[in-house]
Design an enzyme around this catalytic site. Structure first.
Site, PDB file in Angstrom:
ATOM      1  N   HIS A 188      -6.259   3.415   0.463  1.00 50.48           N
ATOM      2  CA  HIS A 188      -6.010   3.626   1.895  1.00 50.48           C
ATOM      3  C   HIS A 188      -6.756   4.919   2.206  1.00 50.48           C
ATOM      4  O   HIS A 188      -6.473   5.952   1.573  1.00 50.48           O
ATOM      5  CB  HIS A 188      -4.498   3.755   2.147  1.00 50.48           C
ATOM      6  CG  HIS A 188      -4.110   3.955   3.587  1.00 50.48           C
ATOM      7  ND1 HIS A 188      -3.109   3.224   4.184  1.00 50.48           N
ATOM      8  CD2 HIS A 188      -4.566   4.808   4.532  1.00 50.48           C
ATOM      9  CE1 HIS A 188      -2.966   3.616   5.449  1.00 50.48           C
ATOM     10  NE2 HIS A 188      -3.837   4.595   5.677  1.00 50.48           N
ATOM     11  N   HIS A 200      -8.579  14.612   1.531  1.00 52.21           N
ATOM     12  CA  HIS A 200      -7.912  15.742   0.879  1.00 52.21           C
ATOM     13  C   HIS A 200      -8.326  17.008   1.624  1.00 52.21           C
ATOM     14  O   HIS A 200      -9.522  17.242   1.836  1.00 52.21           O
ATOM     15  CB  HIS A 200      -8.372  15.905  -0.572  1.00 52.21           C
ATOM     16  CG  HIS A 200      -8.058  14.750  -1.470  1.00 52.21           C
ATOM     17  ND1 HIS A 200      -7.013  14.781  -2.369  1.00 52.21           N
ATOM     18  CD2 HIS A 200      -8.654  13.548  -1.645  1.00 52.21           C
ATOM     19  CE1 HIS A 200      -6.984  13.642  -3.057  1.00 52.21           C
ATOM     20  NE2 HIS A 200      -7.977  12.879  -2.642  1.00 52.21           N
ATOM     21  N   HIS A 253      -8.085   8.333   2.801  1.00 48.65           N
ATOM     22  CA  HIS A 253      -7.401   9.618   2.901  1.00 48.65           C
ATOM     23  C   HIS A 253      -8.404  10.739   2.719  1.00 48.65           C
ATOM     24  O   HIS A 253      -9.361  10.633   1.960  1.00 48.65           O
ATOM     25  CB  HIS A 253      -6.264   9.736   1.876  1.00 48.65           C
ATOM     26  CG  HIS A 253      -6.646   9.393   0.478  1.00 48.65           C
ATOM     27  ND1 HIS A 253      -6.835   8.098   0.055  1.00 48.65           N
ATOM     28  CD2 HIS A 253      -6.888  10.174  -0.602  1.00 48.65           C
ATOM     29  CE1 HIS A 253      -7.166   8.096  -1.231  1.00 48.65           C
ATOM     30  NE2 HIS A 253      -7.224   9.345  -1.643  1.00 48.65           N
ATOM     31  N   HIS A 312      -4.293   0.883   8.508  1.00 46.70           N
ATOM     32  CA  HIS A 312      -4.786   0.727   7.139  1.00 46.70           C
ATOM     33  C   HIS A 312      -6.275   0.425   7.113  1.00 46.70           C
ATOM     34  O   HIS A 312      -6.754  -0.478   7.787  1.00 46.70           O
ATOM     35  CB  HIS A 312      -4.036  -0.396   6.403  1.00 46.70           C
ATOM     36  CG  HIS A 312      -4.492  -0.541   4.979  1.00 46.70           C
ATOM     37  ND1 HIS A 312      -3.947   0.201   3.949  1.00 46.70           N
ATOM     38  CD2 HIS A 312      -5.467  -1.296   4.425  1.00 46.70           C
ATOM     39  CE1 HIS A 312      -4.556  -0.107   2.822  1.00 46.70           C
ATOM     40  NE2 HIS A 312      -5.484  -1.022   3.081  1.00 46.70           N
ATOM     41  N   CYS A 340       0.853  -1.192   0.000  1.00 50.20           N
ATOM     42  CA  CYS A 340       0.000   0.000   0.000  1.00 50.20           C
ATOM     43  C   CYS A 340       0.887   1.239   0.000  1.00 50.20           C
ATOM     44  O   CYS A 340       1.727   1.412   0.896  1.00 50.20           O
ATOM     45  CB  CYS A 340      -0.904   0.001   1.233  1.00 50.20           C
ATOM     46  SG  CYS A 340      -1.737   1.570   1.513  1.00 50.20           S
TER      47      CYS A 340
HETATM   48  P1  AMP Z   1      -7.525   9.803  -4.715  1.00 47.89           P
HETATM   49  O1  AMP Z   1      -7.530   9.964  -6.207  1.00 47.89           O
HETATM   50  O2  AMP Z   1      -8.664  10.471  -4.019  1.00 47.89           O
HETATM   51  O3  AMP Z   1      -7.390   8.335  -4.319  1.00 47.89           O
HETATM   52  O4  AMP Z   1      -6.240  10.566  -4.184  1.00 47.89           O
HETATM   53  C1  AMP Z   1      -4.968  10.037  -4.218  1.00 47.89           C
HETATM   54  C2  AMP Z   1      -4.038  11.201  -4.174  1.00 47.89           C
HETATM   55  O5  AMP Z   1      -2.749  10.724  -3.859  1.00 47.89           O
HETATM   56  C3  AMP Z   1      -3.913  11.950  -5.498  1.00 47.89           C
HETATM   57  O6  AMP Z   1      -4.330  13.301  -5.315  1.00 47.89           O
HETATM   58  C4  AMP Z   1      -2.427  11.851  -5.835  1.00 47.89           C
HETATM   59  O7  AMP Z   1      -1.906  13.020  -6.403  1.00 47.89           O
HETATM   60  C5  AMP Z   1      -1.813  11.563  -4.488  1.00 47.89           C
HETATM   61  N1  AMP Z   1      -0.555  10.849  -4.519  1.00 47.89           N
HETATM   62  C6  AMP Z   1      -0.230   9.753  -5.242  1.00 47.89           C
HETATM   63  N2  AMP Z   1       1.033   9.359  -4.979  1.00 47.89           N
HETATM   64  C7  AMP Z   1       1.519  10.226  -4.062  1.00 47.89           C
HETATM   65  C8  AMP Z   1       2.772  10.365  -3.393  1.00 47.89           C
HETATM   66  N3  AMP Z   1       3.788   9.510  -3.588  1.00 47.89           N
HETATM   67  N4  AMP Z   1       2.930  11.386  -2.523  1.00 47.89           N
HETATM   68  C9  AMP Z   1       1.920  12.264  -2.305  1.00 47.89           C
HETATM   69  N5  AMP Z   1       0.712  12.176  -2.895  1.00 47.89           N
HETATM   70  C10 AMP Z   1       0.509  11.178  -3.758  1.00 47.89           C
END
Ligand code: AMP
Length: 110
Positions: A94, A98, A96, A45, A3
């Site tokens: 996972h 925003h 999250h 997780h 993950c």
């Molecule tokens: P979601 O599309 O809601 O699942 O959001 C996933 C978010 O993770 C996206 O906005 C990506 O830009 C962000 N993301 C993906 N890889 C990374 C990373 N290595 N570091 C920081 N953010 C990331």
């Protein structure tokens, strides 16, 4: 577990950390959609908001306030979003949140 966000929390993949407490880790989104774009993730997780328990929800709520303060968006406001599943365009499985701000955001939600 394979993950991405678990690896970021564990320090195996670099990130720009913004905030951390016992239950929550927060870091800058790699592809920011606003001047402030922080992802808040529970250290435990869970795939999405549907798997979130009350204790984690409370920890995330507290962390949102802390991050808003640290990022200087408490006064003018911000938006929190949690994409869930295919129609929600969730790309990382996972949970999250925003946190977006630092400019006048659009009224449009989709
Ligand atoms: P979601 O599309 O809601 O699942 O959001 C996933 C978010 O993770 C996206 O906005 C990506 O830009 C962000 N993301 C993906 N890889 C990374 C990373 N290595 N570091 C920081 N953010 C990331």
């Amino acid at each position: 577990m394979d993950c991405l966000f678990c690896k970021i929390i564990a320090g195996e993949i670099p990130c720009t950390k913004v905030y951390e407490d016992d239950g929550v880790f927060a870091f800058r989104d790699i592809n920011p959609q606003a001047p402030v774009h922080v992802l808040l993730v529970p250290k435990k997780h869970m795939r999405n908001i549907l798997e979130c328990d009350g204790e984690t929800a409370a920890a995330l709520t507290k962390a949102i306030g802390e991050v808003a303060k640290l990022e200087g968006v408490k006064e003018d406001g911000f938006r929190i979003v949690s994409n869930c599943g295919k129609h929600g365009c969730q790309s990382v499985e996972h949970l999250h949140i925003h946190l977006l701000g630092g400019k006048q955001l659009s009224e449009k939600m989709d």
